[in-house]
Design a protein around this motif. Structure first.
Motif, mmCIF file in Angstrom:
data_model
loop_
_atom_site.group_PDB
_atom_site.id
_atom_site.type_symbol
_atom_site.label_atom_id
_atom_site.label_comp_id
_atom_site.label_asym_id
_atom_site.label_seq_id
_atom_site.Cartn_x
_atom_site.Cartn_y
_atom_site.Cartn_z
ATOM 1 N N GLY B 34 0.732 -1.303 -0.160
ATOM 2 C CA GLY B 34 -0.086 0.018 -0.127
ATOM 3 C C GLY B 34 0.703 1.361 -0.159
ATOM 4 N N LYS B 35 2.037 0.982 -0.052
ATOM 5 C CA LYS B 35 3.092 2.295 -0.035
ATOM 6 C C LYS B 35 2.630 3.402 -1.173
ATOM 7 C CE LYS B 35 7.878 3.472 0.181
ATOM 8 N NZ LYS B 35 9.202 3.087 -0.272
ATOM 9 N N ASN B 36 2.489 4.533 -0.535
ATOM 10 C CA ASN B 36 2.076 5.616 -1.512
ATOM 11 C C ASN B 36 0.580 5.509 -2.044
ATOM 12 O OD1 ASN B 36 4.672 6.786 -0.983
ATOM 13 N ND2 ASN B 36 5.551 5.619 -2.981
ATOM 14 N N LYS B 37 -0.190 4.977 -1.615
ATOM 15 C CA LYS B 37 -1.467 4.542 -1.818
ATOM 16 C C LYS B 37 -2.329 5.213 -0.835
ATOM 17 C CE LYS B 37 -0.985 1.358 -5.406
ATOM 18 N NZ LYS B 37 -0.998 1.894 -6.644
ATOM 19 N N THR B 38 -3.592 5.680 -1.062
ATOM 20 C CA THR B 38 -4.480 6.292 -0.187
ATOM 21 C C THR B 38 -5.653 5.620 -0.087
ATOM 22 O OG1 THR B 38 -3.471 8.515 -0.339
ATOM 23 C CG2 THR B 38 -5.492 8.428 0.534
ATOM 24 N N LEU B 39 -5.979 5.056 1.166
ATOM 25 C CA LEU B 39 -7.271 4.629 1.631
ATOM 26 C C LEU B 39 -8.230 5.821 2.346
ATOM 27 C CD1 LEU B 39 -9.228 2.263 2.045
ATOM 28 C CD2 LEU B 39 -8.244 1.929 4.314
ATOM 29 N N GLY B 40 -9.171 6.091 1.697
ATOM 30 C CA GLY B 40 -10.141 7.055 2.057
ATOM 31 C C GLY B 40 -11.399 6.555 2.744
ATOM 32 N N LEU B 41 -11.735 6.775 4.019
ATOM 33 C CA LEU B 41 -12.886 6.203 4.622
ATOM 34 C C LEU B 41 -13.956 7.239 4.731
ATOM 35 C CD1 LEU B 41 -10.732 4.182 7.292
ATOM 36 C CD2 LEU B 41 -11.710 3.180 5.147
ATOM 37 N N ARG B 51 -14.418 2.017 11.757
ATOM 38 C CA ARG B 51 -13.444 2.723 11.398
ATOM 39 C C ARG B 51 -12.017 2.328 12.016
ATOM 40 N NH1 ARG B 51 -12.730 7.798 14.333
ATOM 41 N NH2 ARG B 51 -14.414 7.396 15.554
ATOM 42 N N MET B 52 -12.193 2.040 13.130
ATOM 43 C CA MET B 52 -10.747 1.804 13.742
ATOM 44 C C MET B 52 -10.066 0.391 12.978
ATOM 45 S SD MET B 52 -11.045 2.120 17.870
ATOM 46 C CE MET B 52 -9.355 2.349 17.977
ATOM 47 N N SER B 53 -10.988 -0.478 12.748
ATOM 48 C CA SER B 53 -10.316 -1.636 12.151
ATOM 49 C C SER B 53 -10.070 -1.339 10.700
ATOM 50 C CB SER B 53 -11.408 -2.685 11.941
ATOM 51 O OG SER B 53 -12.386 -2.684 11.580
ATOM 52 N N SER B 54 -10.690 -0.395 10.011
ATOM 53 C CA SER B 54 -10.179 -0.218 8.719
ATOM 54 C C SER B 54 -9.228 0.614 8.552
ATOM 55 C CB SER B 54 -11.641 0.340 7.827
ATOM 56 O OG SER B 54 -12.772 -0.207 8.039
ATOM 57 N N GLN B 55 -9.051 1.523 9.474
ATOM 58 C CA GLN B 55 -8.049 2.249 9.432
ATOM 59 C C GLN B 55 -6.619 1.502 9.652
ATOM 60 O OE1 GLN B 55 -9.066 5.603 11.790
ATOM 61 N NE2 GLN B 55 -7.049 6.712 11.742
ATOM 62 N N LYS B 56 -6.812 0.559 10.801
ATOM 63 C CA LYS B 56 -5.627 -0.423 11.002
ATOM 64 C C LYS B 56 -5.290 -1.226 9.774
ATOM 65 C CE LYS B 56 -4.580 -3.511 14.683
ATOM 66 N NZ LYS B 56 -3.903 -3.110 15.841
ATOM 67 N N ALA B 57 -6.463 -1.570 9.105
ATOM 68 C CA ALA B 57 -5.880 -2.566 8.221
ATOM 69 C C ALA B 57 -5.251 -1.570 6.898
ATOM 70 C CB ALA B 57 -7.421 -3.035 7.579
ATOM 71 N N GLY B 58 -5.766 -0.736 6.700
ATOM 72 C CA GLY B 58 -5.203 0.240 5.563
ATOM 73 C C GLY B 58 -3.496 0.653 6.214
ATOM 74 N N MET B 59 -3.293 0.941 7.233
ATOM 75 C CA MET B 59 -1.935 1.244 7.925
ATOM 76 C C MET B 59 -1.219 -0.181 7.845
ATOM 77 S SD MET B 59 -2.799 3.815 11.298
ATOM 78 C CE MET B 59 -3.163 5.557 10.933
ATOM 79 N N ASN B 60 -1.887 -1.053 8.178
ATOM 80 C CA ASN B 60 -0.909 -2.649 8.172
ATOM 81 C C ASN B 60 -0.391 -2.746 6.917
ATOM 82 O OD1 ASN B 60 -1.413 -2.714 11.049
ATOM 83 N ND2 ASN B 60 -2.782 -4.413 10.529
#
Lengths: 317, 317, 317
Positions: B34-41, B51-60
């Protein structure tokens, strides 16, 4: 230390555009530059595009980004010197700016005008008070009278869509709305176009002339059709009256371009900073035509923010 | 480009579970993807777990994550084609979806039903309008009729707690509540269970039958005791009436399981998507028993989101 | 697992200060420590400094940071055991704490007192209920009776501004305000000063004595002038009555130091945790003097949070 609040903070907008287009080829090539640096984004007013694009710009540069939504997350500022703060204000802007400077290496600030006191707004009371006390560089995320990151993104977009040898003919056209909006986007666009290598004029109804401080030598038409005759780019935006400050004088005629214009001007490109009220400010026909540049403008918001922050981090602004 | 809004977007839920369990062994092994990719929630409605789990998933996965709380951070959308936007809507969903697509590589959207117009809700008006205009993959973070990341996490949890050769017996049981809630979690769970390798049935009071579109061939009991007789897993969730849309028909009998059930069914596992109203939907005895899987389900929300985003980034969904 | 909610959670505040000053030389040297770890910051009450500094502290350590603003982003908690949740509460603190623990490796919690029920506040009902159920370390971001990360930052600041062989003379002075504020900052500062290697006393009007539980053996003056006679450091802070809980008994005399004090005490340093109401709590003359340490205190908030989180991650608290 250098702030970025208007076109006057840079030496040449056309050179800046070339730097931006270079950066666009290598957006993620400078992720070490912002390492261990914090970008603080302070919003005294709502934001979507500016927030997302600035956050992305900071992250692309490897910065830690913190978003502060004042009012909701934070606080009501006192601006008066020597005030005895026994009322509703909870923190002096002096302390807010200095404290934020302790946590951030660069601060972006959004502060809309009140549209009531023209002198206060046009003296950029909030932005300048903040800058006075901040001890790190400050970037305007739209202030009372200007939206410089938007205007810079707009100029980049114009350059990406123009490859003829002559100067493009750029028109800023007032557009209808139901609310009293600031003059900031219009002012700022005028200022950047006047400094850029383009032919520039403005179309707005009588009573809606922008301040000469921003429009300078640009010709102002009170007839949209006349102004748009040779337009290569038309930038639509509503604003309320500068003269009768914040008022909405009655407008004669129709200021909404439709399909007819597309047919007679098949080469003209259309711009808007968004959000746009469809079929009030601009028609679906124009917005959805292949000549509409609105999403490209939105995309370039990341680029304009990223270049400015990059130059601040490099001390090259 | 592939969206994820229901079990129909994947080929086989049981294979997906195996992929998830593989990923769980190496959650941080794909941080370059996911480097240099943006996840918008984008949350049109409140959220904590998602919110927390999706944010964490994206950051992971190494993504930049941006959270947009509409209403509060943002805006009121216009959905009608050709609307003249001179009222309260400030941006057309067409422009919102396209602009968000300029800043994000993947967009998660939460949009609850209004529970007033069944056709509008069951046509997934908001989600489908957004998808129609978005130019990047869209993930449902719970829509009007489904909550697919929850259901996928639920199936993972069932598999982690079942090692017998035969199929587990899974029951979806309606639970009491004081408010009219959507059918989304129930619909979605039914749909996933029907596609999974389990025996599945449903228990709900008369008047609360879910749409056949989701329950398919699953047997529906109007008597909880009967339905739960051989249950290996009971999934509790309240929903309002589908037939008399959004209404709360009177319920006969007691739908709250207590300690008695634990004694006679010592092997049965209990599930809920949370938040749960204790001693209304489920008793403390059941929730706090060692057979309660509720926190494991919450934990698996990160895993289900992370696998789906990973597959989207890999173009393997 | 170790929590951090007061000075009692550490063995020696002066050693902790030395560790912090070591860390300050190498703030970004431990960015691998928090890799793939999540810091959750839960705010039941508004925050600026604490939010920014804690977020920065976590990011400096390489953590993923998630901010949850309850009320706005989230939810209304039930605290009663065995409650039948058929009212306004939507999630039991038991489930909230356990679920947050599934997503976070360290949780910071801010929970102000109600200032109505002294026993409930002084038993730290909310913080302790949360800790009871959380399964990961919890850090207080200011609770009903204490603000330990602030007090630790304050002690660091005192040490950075004192290089004489003898103990510094530190005075905590009540300051005027228009609202009923918690005793937390005062309590906590007293507790830390009593444990530190300083001479410590307190000045407050009659009726405003803090709880002996926190002030211990510190001498309490009801006359500001007398208390400040030999002060090397004066820490200003307003609080409401502990005895007549939450009340604002009438105050005799003037508790606002002005320029006169500066002239007769040119060496005394001045402190405040901010935000400060200028010319009500502290005069411009004092706040803007070169002896004011307020911005340095704000800066050290990052350091105090970062050291505590670092020690928790290292299991060395």
């Amino acid at each position: 230390m250098k702030n970025f609040t208007s076109v006057h903070d840079i030496s040449n907008p056309e050179i800046l555009v070339q730097e931006a287009l270079e950066l666009k080829k290598n957006l993620y090539g400078f992720s070490d530059l912002g390492k261990n640096k914090t970008l603080g984004l302070v919003f005294l007013n709502p934001s979507l595009r500016t927030r997302m694009s600035s956050q992305k710009a900071g992250m692309n540069l490897g910065m830690q980004v913190q978003v502060i939504n004042a009012g909701q997350d934070a606080w009501n500022w006192e601006f008066a010197e020597n005030a005895v703060m026994n009322g509703t204000t909870v923190e002096h802007i002096k302390d807010a700016a200095k404290v934020l400077s302790e946590y951030c290496d660069v601060i972006g600030l959004r502060c809309f005008p009140g549209l009531k006191d023209r002198d206060e707004d046009y003296n950029e009371f909030v932005l300048n008070s903040f800058i006075k006390y901040a001890t790190v560089p400050v970037i305007s995320l739209e202030s009372a009278t200007r939206h410089p990151l938007q205007s810079f993104a707009d100029l980049i977009t114009i350059r990406e869509n123009w490859n003829k040898p002559q100067k493009p003919n750029v028109v800023l056209s007032w557009a209808p709305h139901i609310k009293a909006l600031p003059q900031a986007v219009g002012n700022s666009f005028a200022e950047w176009m006047n400094a850029a290598d383009v032919d520039f004029c403005i179309a707005n109804p009588e009573g809606y002339d922008l301040s000469k401080e921003f429009t300078g030598a640009a010709k102002v038409y009170h007839n949209q059709e006349e102004a748009l005759q040779n337009a290569d780019f038309v930038y639509f935006k509503n604003w309320s009256s500068f003269e009768n400050y914040g008022a909405l004088p009655e407008v004669k005629g129709d200021w909404l371009l439709g399909e007819d214009f597309l047919k007679t001007n098949p080469e003209t490109k259309f711009m808007h900073c968004l959000p746009v009220r469809r079929n009030l400010e601009m028609s679906d026909a124009v917005l959805d035509s292949s000549n509409s540049l609105i999403y490209q403008q939105a995309n370039n918001r990341t680029l304009s923010a990223q270049l400015i922050i990059k130059k601040i981090l490099e001390n090259s602004l």
